[in-house]
Design a protein around this motif. Structure first.
Motif, short mmCIF file in Angstrom:
data_model
loop_
_atom_site.label_atom_id
_atom_site.label_comp_id
_atom_site.label_asym_id
_atom_site.label_seq_id
_atom_site.Cartn_x
_atom_site.Cartn_y
_atom_site.Cartn_z
N ALA A 167 31.19 -48.93 -51.89
CA ALA A 167 31.94 -49.62 -52.94
C ALA A 167 31.98 -48.79 -54.21
CB ALA A 167 31.31 -50.99 -53.22
N ALA A 168 30.89 -48.10 -54.51
CA ALA A 168 30.85 -47.23 -55.68
C ALA A 168 31.81 -46.06 -55.53
CB ALA A 168 29.43 -46.72 -55.91
N VAL A 169 31.85 -45.48 -54.34
CA VAL A 169 32.77 -44.36 -54.08
C VAL A 169 34.22 -44.81 -54.25
CG1 VAL A 169 33.60 -42.74 -52.32
CG2 VAL A 169 31.14 -43.14 -52.59
N LEU A 170 34.55 -45.96 -53.70
CA LEU A 170 35.91 -46.49 -53.84
C LEU A 170 36.25 -46.77 -55.31
CD1 LEU A 170 36.11 -48.97 -50.81
CD2 LEU A 170 37.33 -46.79 -51.08
N ALA A 171 35.27 -47.24 -56.06
CA ALA A 171 35.50 -47.54 -57.48
C ALA A 171 35.80 -46.26 -58.26
CB ALA A 171 34.29 -48.25 -58.06
N VAL A 172 35.08 -45.19 -57.94
CA VAL A 172 35.35 -43.90 -58.59
C VAL A 172 36.74 -43.40 -58.23
CG1 VAL A 172 34.66 -41.48 -58.76
CG2 VAL A 172 32.90 -43.27 -58.74
N ALA A 173 37.09 -43.50 -56.96
CA ALA A 173 38.42 -43.05 -56.52
C ALA A 173 39.52 -43.85 -57.21
CB ALA A 173 38.54 -43.18 -55.01
N ALA A 174 39.28 -45.13 -57.45
CA ALA A 174 40.30 -45.97 -58.10
C ALA A 174 40.52 -45.57 -59.56
CB ALA A 174 39.88 -47.44 -58.03
N PRO A 209 41.98 -35.85 -63.88
CA PRO A 209 40.80 -35.01 -64.11
C PRO A 209 40.79 -33.76 -63.23
CG PRO A 209 40.23 -36.93 -62.80
CD PRO A 209 41.64 -37.14 -63.26
N ASP A 210 40.21 -32.70 -63.80
CA ASP A 210 39.99 -31.46 -63.06
C ASP A 210 38.64 -31.47 -62.36
OD1 ASP A 210 42.20 -29.23 -64.10
OD2 ASP A 210 41.80 -30.82 -65.53
N GLY A 211 37.80 -32.42 -62.69
CA GLY A 211 36.50 -32.55 -62.05
C GLY A 211 35.89 -33.89 -62.40
N ILE A 212 34.93 -34.30 -61.60
CA ILE A 212 34.26 -35.59 -61.77
C ILE A 212 32.77 -35.37 -61.90
CG2 ILE A 212 33.80 -37.85 -60.72
CD1 ILE A 212 36.37 -37.48 -59.07
N GLY A 213 32.16 -36.10 -62.81
CA GLY A 213 30.71 -36.13 -62.93
C GLY A 213 30.22 -37.56 -62.79
N GLY A 234 27.76 -36.95 -53.94
CA GLY A 234 28.76 -36.00 -54.38
C GLY A 234 29.75 -35.64 -53.28
N THR A 235 29.23 -35.42 -52.10
CA THR A 235 30.09 -35.10 -50.95
C THR A 235 31.02 -36.27 -50.63
OG1 THR A 235 28.44 -33.62 -50.02
CG2 THR A 235 30.10 -34.48 -48.51
N MET A 236 30.50 -37.48 -50.69
CA MET A 236 31.30 -38.66 -50.39
C MET A 236 32.46 -38.80 -51.37
SD MET A 236 28.06 -41.20 -49.62
CE MET A 236 29.04 -42.72 -49.48
N ARG A 267 36.58 -38.28 -50.75
CA ARG A 267 37.48 -39.40 -51.03
C ARG A 267 38.57 -39.03 -52.03
NH1 ARG A 267 38.69 -44.24 -48.44
NH2 ARG A 267 40.04 -45.36 -49.90
N THR A 268 38.22 -38.19 -53.03
CA THR A 268 39.16 -37.90 -54.12
C THR A 268 39.82 -36.53 -54.00
OG1 THR A 268 37.44 -36.92 -55.53
CG2 THR A 268 37.78 -39.31 -55.68
N GLY A 269 39.20 -35.62 -53.27
CA GLY A 269 39.71 -34.26 -53.19
C GLY A 269 39.41 -33.44 -54.43
N LEU A 270 38.54 -33.94 -55.30
CA LEU A 270 38.20 -33.24 -56.54
C LEU A 270 36.75 -32.78 -56.53
CD1 LEU A 270 39.88 -35.60 -59.15
CD2 LEU A 270 40.65 -33.31 -58.49
N PRO A 271 36.45 -31.70 -57.26
CA PRO A 271 35.04 -31.29 -57.40
C PRO A 271 34.24 -32.43 -58.03
CG PRO A 271 36.53 -29.61 -58.26
CD PRO A 271 37.36 -30.82 -58.00
N CYS A 272 33.04 -32.63 -57.57
CA CYS A 272 32.20 -33.72 -58.09
C CYS A 272 30.76 -33.24 -58.24
CB CYS A 272 32.25 -34.94 -57.18
SG CYS A 272 31.23 -36.33 -57.76
N VAL A 273 30.19 -33.48 -59.41
CA VAL A 273 28.80 -33.18 -59.68
C VAL A 273 28.06 -34.49 -59.87
CG1 VAL A 273 27.18 -32.02 -61.23
CG2 VAL A 273 29.44 -31.03 -60.84
N VAL A 274 26.93 -34.65 -59.19
CA VAL A 274 26.10 -35.84 -59.34
C VAL A 274 24.76 -35.42 -59.94
CG1 VAL A 274 25.00 -37.79 -58.17
CG2 VAL A 274 27.23 -36.95 -57.38
N GLU A 275 24.27 -36.19 -60.91
CA GLU A 275 23.04 -35.80 -61.58
C GLU A 275 22.27 -37.04 -62.04
OE1 GLU A 275 20.35 -34.18 -62.00
OE2 GLU A 275 21.48 -32.32 -62.35
N ASN A 276 20.98 -36.87 -62.23
CA ASN A 276 20.17 -37.90 -62.86
C ASN A 276 20.74 -38.21 -64.24
OD1 ASN A 276 17.76 -38.03 -65.05
ND2 ASN A 276 17.30 -39.33 -63.29
#
Length: 349
Positions: free
Chosen positions: A116-123, A133-137, A164-166, A170-179
């Motif tokens: 659900a979180a992944v879908l929310a980011v994609a939305a 966006p050129d990238g997602i964090g 990040g991979t998920m 889903r979006t086709g964009l670079p994604c960085v996940v961090e604490n």
């Protein structure tokens, strides 16, 4: 689109320095990077021609000499989506290349399932409108290793997962996940209270307590991204820090203790913590933040901040102007996530 197509490592280093320091003269830029004037001219010329760097109006020198032409980054060159997850809410910001927040919103939802979180980011792609966006964090209260694998996300109730991979799939964009504290620290170092210093400490309190650290201009992540998980540290009287300063512990104590006394205890504990961390890491500036910091700036602010500074003074000689208490909201933490994406965008070939 990557803003630095076909440029070598040295050119990328120059562009990143201008992003963090700009507007900056070529003389100052050369001093910071240790580059001669001819080398700097060679490296900046294609960046100006490409339009990534902009030349400002000439600035007359204080004494004699030629006017300086400051360089800055074209902030509109790229946009970045930053997301901070807490239980039941998603904070989203869209920033420009210089980390300025262009639009911000909070989305309530049930994000207990990672899908659900992944879908929310994609939305959020629709929410961004024409400024895609050129990238997602993304940041959250969890341990995150160098691959973007999330674990110990107890506040969200998530299992270990490659978030990040998920999101990338889903979006086709670079994604960085961090604490979240680590991401927030980077944003404050690049664009906030820590800008311009090489050694910087952030301490946050709220539902959890954490620390973010920059040493010699480098963000410290620790093994598997676990640096800064300080809740289990013991105070001088043997109590665990998290049992004194975290929101849940404070609420529980208020059943039997007066608010003023509890908050004074929190301020004293934070002073001891910040002082001890300063004694070990020797920062030039310290930011105390998080939603829990609001209590330190409220009706008892003078007494509470004095208690905190008294604790700091036991361990370090930092002046008051070097320590700031600011309860920045979660949109600023989302900007931290966007800053992680900006860093990846500017440094990845």
């Amino acid at each position: 689109m990557n803003p630095l197509p076909g440029l070598d490592t040295s050119s990328r280093r120059v562009a990143l320095a201008v992003l963090r320091l700009g507007p900056v003269s070529r003389t100052e830029l050369g001093r910071v990077l240790g580059l001669s004037a001819p080398s700097l001219t060679r490296l900046t010329k294609p960046l100006v021609k490409e339009g990534l760097l902009l030349e400002g109006a000439p600035v007359a020198p204080l004494t004699t000499g030629r006017p300086a032409v400051p360089l800055d980054v074209d902030a509109s060159r790229a946009h970045f989506l930053g997301v901070k997850f807490v239980r039941g809410e998603m904070y989203a910001v869209l920033t420009d290349l210089k980390g300025a927040v262009l639009v911000s919103e909070v989305f309530a939802g049930d994000y207990r399932e990672p899908a659900a979180a992944v879908l929310a980011v994609a939305a959020l792609m629709d929410w961004c409108g024409q400024r895609q966006p050129d990238g997602i964090g993304v940041c959250l209260g969890a341990s995150v290793d160098e691959t973007g694998m999330v674990s110990e996300a107890e506040y969200m109730g998530w299992p270990q997962l490659p978030l990040g991979t998920m999101i990338r799939e889903r979006t086709g964009l670079p994604c960085v996940v961090e604490n979240d504290v680590t991401a927030f620290t980077l944003a404050e170092h690049w664009f906030g209270f820590g800008r311009g210093v090489r050694d910087f400490l952030v301490v946050t309190l709220g539902a959890g307590v954490g620390a973010g650290l920059v040493c010699e201009d480098e963000l410290v992540r620790g093994h598997r991204g676990r640096a800064g998980l300080i809740g289990g540290l013991r105070l001088d009287d043997g109590r665990r820090l998290q049992d004194v300063v975290e929101t849940g512990a404070i609420v529980a104590r208020l059943q039997d203790e007066a608010l003023e006394q509890v908050l004074l205890d929190v301020a004293q504990a934070m002073g001891q913590l910040v002082g001890q961390l300063c004694a070990v890491t020797a920062p030039e500036r310290v930011l105390v933040s998080g939603e829990g910091a609001q209590e330190l700036t409220g009706r008892q602010a003078k007494v509470l901040t004095q208690a905190l500074f008294d604790g700091v003074a036991r361990y370090t000689d930092l002046g008051r102007e070097q320590v700031k208490i600011d309860a920045l909201n979660f949109a600023e933490w989302a900007r931290g996530a966007a800053t992680m994406a900006i860093r990846a965008h500017m440094t990845t070939a």
